[in-house]
Motif scaffolding. Structure first.
Motif, PDB file in Angstrom:
ATOM      1  N   SER A 114     -42.917 -46.338  28.058  1.00 39.85           N
ATOM      2  CA  SER A 114     -43.210 -47.983  27.943  1.00 39.85           C
ATOM      3  C   SER A 114     -43.242 -48.285  26.699  1.00 39.85           C
ATOM      4  O   SER A 114     -43.045 -49.293  26.222  1.00 39.85           O
ATOM      5  CB  SER A 114     -44.241 -48.311  28.515  1.00 39.85           C
ATOM      6  N   ASP A 115     -43.559 -47.204  25.435  1.00 35.35           N
ATOM      7  CA  ASP A 115     -43.524 -47.667  24.033  1.00 35.35           C
ATOM      8  C   ASP A 115     -42.306 -47.376  23.294  1.00 35.35           C
ATOM      9  O   ASP A 115     -42.382 -47.453  22.322  1.00 35.35           O
ATOM     10  CB  ASP A 115     -44.789 -46.933  23.352  1.00 35.35           C
ATOM     11  N   GLN A 116     -41.359 -47.030  23.888  1.00 40.69           N
ATOM     12  CA  GLN A 116     -40.039 -46.887  23.788  1.00 40.69           C
ATOM     13  C   GLN A 116     -40.002 -45.409  22.944  1.00 40.69           C
ATOM     14  O   GLN A 116     -38.841 -45.074  22.333  1.00 40.69           O
ATOM     15  CB  GLN A 116     -39.385 -47.847  22.640  1.00 40.69           C
ATOM     16  N   ALA A 117     -41.154 -44.662  23.230  1.00 44.46           N
ATOM     17  CA  ALA A 117     -40.831 -43.010  22.866  1.00 44.46           C
ATOM     18  C   ALA A 117     -40.017 -42.276  23.625  1.00 44.46           C
ATOM     19  O   ALA A 117     -39.980 -42.312  24.622  1.00 44.46           O
ATOM     20  CB  ALA A 117     -42.549 -42.550  22.442  1.00 44.46           C
ATOM     21  N   VAL A 118     -39.071 -41.697  22.827  1.00 44.71           N
ATOM     22  CA  VAL A 118     -38.359 -40.707  23.648  1.00 44.71           C
ATOM     23  C   VAL A 118     -38.882 -39.395  23.833  1.00 44.71           C
ATOM     24  O   VAL A 118     -39.537 -38.732  23.070  1.00 44.71           O
ATOM     25  CB  VAL A 118     -36.667 -40.530  22.766  1.00 44.71           C
ATOM     26  N   PHE A 119     -38.666 -38.733  24.929  1.00 44.51           N
ATOM     27  CA  PHE A 119     -39.243 -37.580  25.315  1.00 44.51           C
ATOM     28  C   PHE A 119     -38.463 -36.549  26.185  1.00 44.51           C
ATOM     29  O   PHE A 119     -37.448 -37.237  26.794  1.00 44.51           O
ATOM     30  CB  PHE A 119     -40.612 -37.523  25.787  1.00 44.51           C
ATOM     31  N   VAL A 120     -38.623 -35.478  26.104  1.00 41.94           N
ATOM     32  CA  VAL A 120     -37.896 -34.424  26.944  1.00 41.94           C
ATOM     33  C   VAL A 120     -38.869 -34.442  28.493  1.00 41.94           C
ATOM     34  O   VAL A 120     -39.989 -34.168  28.559  1.00 41.94           O
ATOM     35  CB  VAL A 120     -37.868 -33.131  26.679  1.00 41.94           C
ATOM     36  N   LYS A 121     -38.076 -34.701  29.476  1.00 41.32           N
ATOM     37  CA  LYS A 121     -38.724 -34.513  30.903  1.00 41.32           C
ATOM     38  C   LYS A 121     -38.024 -33.867  32.049  1.00 41.32           C
ATOM     39  O   LYS A 121     -37.023 -33.369  31.752  1.00 41.32           O
ATOM     40  CB  LYS A 121     -38.534 -36.061  31.551  1.00 41.32           C
ATOM     41  N   ARG A 122     -39.000 -33.082  32.746  1.00 39.28           N
ATOM     42  CA  ARG A 122     -38.440 -32.164  33.793  1.00 39.28           C
ATOM     43  C   ARG A 122     -38.673 -33.080  35.273  1.00 39.28           C
ATOM     44  O   ARG A 122     -39.548 -33.495  35.425  1.00 39.28           O
ATOM     45  CB  ARG A 122     -39.671 -31.071  33.863  1.00 39.28           C
ATOM     46  N   GLU A 123     -37.699 -32.918  35.958  1.00 32.58           N
ATOM     47  CA  GLU A 123     -37.754 -33.580  37.407  1.00 32.58           C
ATOM     48  C   GLU A 123     -37.014 -32.654  38.144  1.00 32.58           C
ATOM     49  O   GLU A 123     -36.044 -31.747  37.754  1.00 32.58           O
ATOM     50  CB  GLU A 123     -36.765 -34.951  37.191  1.00 32.58           C
TER      51      GLU A 123
END
Length: 271
Positions: free
Chosen positions: A251-260
């Motif tokens: 929500s704060d526009q920070a980019v991260f690596v996600k697992r789904e």
């Protein structure tokens, strides 16, 4: 396929076993045709997660692009962090390799040990400790004669013809990953083989992630070179989960690596 199964490495599959399967990384030498380069940070994030979580890493073929490139040494120099991570797995005996059509040269045990510290196999058999159903892991190129018996012919064509044409936007029509007709034919043959032999088959090769069922016991890891991210299969507590690693935004526009998870878990008790 029969020969690959006959000469497979056998590993245990217990309720405590934790394996993660990736295939088709196609690590290259950093030039414009190195499709792994853009996803390497996702791959490394995933391997760090699995290393911390106690998983054994299994690479189901085509880990390195050795049709378009002649030198594995140049590939290692271009991707030192990936090779360092693989070495960390190997140091704890948690690295197992299967060779595919694009890295068939790893069939040479001395060659493979030079770069990875272990040998590569045509397949891996996970023996279920509860006797429910065994899992056979292989690359999947065995479903087509041009990628198995006559792989050197295909390597020649890719190295000297299709590699250059693809830079101009012309896809390789012989590739099961880039030709939908060949992809479907290959997957159908693999699924039929699994059903006929009473095994669960997990492969790569076609780059299309897939979850199997009791009616069609064929799973596919997908690949590490898809524009949308890296996909693979986790095996934990005798259950298989198809997963994808990609970029997300908070929500704060920070980019991260996600697992789904791409669908639910499928357990051996269902077969």
């Amino acid at each position: 396929m029969e020969d690959s199964c006959k000469h497979a490495l056998t590993l245990p599959l217990t309720p405590e076993s934790k394996y993660v399967l990736f295939s088709d990384c196609h690590r290259g030498d950093g030039r414009a045709d190195d499709n792994f380069l853009k996803n390497e940070f996702l791959y490394l994030a995933a391997l760090r997660y699995y290393k911390h979580s106690g998983f054994t890493y299994v690479e189901l073929g085509d880990g390195d692009e050795l049709w378009e490139n002649r030198s594995l040494e140049k590939i290692r120099q271009m991707h030192p962090h990936s090779f360092e991570m693989l070495a960390r797995y190997q140091q704890e005996d948690c690295l197992h390799l299967v060779y595919g059509n694009h890295d068939m040269v790893k069939k040479d045990a001395d060659y493979c040990r030079k770069y990875f510290g272990c040998r590569a196999y045509p397949g891996i058999l996970l023996k279920d400790s509860l006797g429910q159903k065994d899992l056979f892991l292989t690359h999947g190129h065995q479903a087509g004669v041009m990628n198995s018996t006559f792989w050197k012919v295909n390597r020649f064509l890719v190295r000297y013809l299709w590699k250059n044409l693809e830079l101009l936007g012309v896809p390789d029509p012989t590739s099961a990953a880039k030709n939908n007709t060949r992809k479907e034919h290959t997957e159908r043959r693999l699924a039929d083989w699994a059903a006929a032999h009473g095994m669960i088959l997990i492969a790569g090769h076609t780059h299309r992630p897939m979850t199997g069922s009791a009616e069609s016991p064929f799973f596919n890891t997908g690949s590490c070179v898809h524009p949308a991210g890296v996909s693979g299969i986790e095996i934990e507590n005798r259950c298989m989960t198809l997963v994808k690693w990609s970029l997300g935004t908070r929500s704060d526009q920070a980019v991260f690596v996600k697992r789904e998870e791409l669908g639910g878990r499928v357990c051996l008790d269902e077969f």
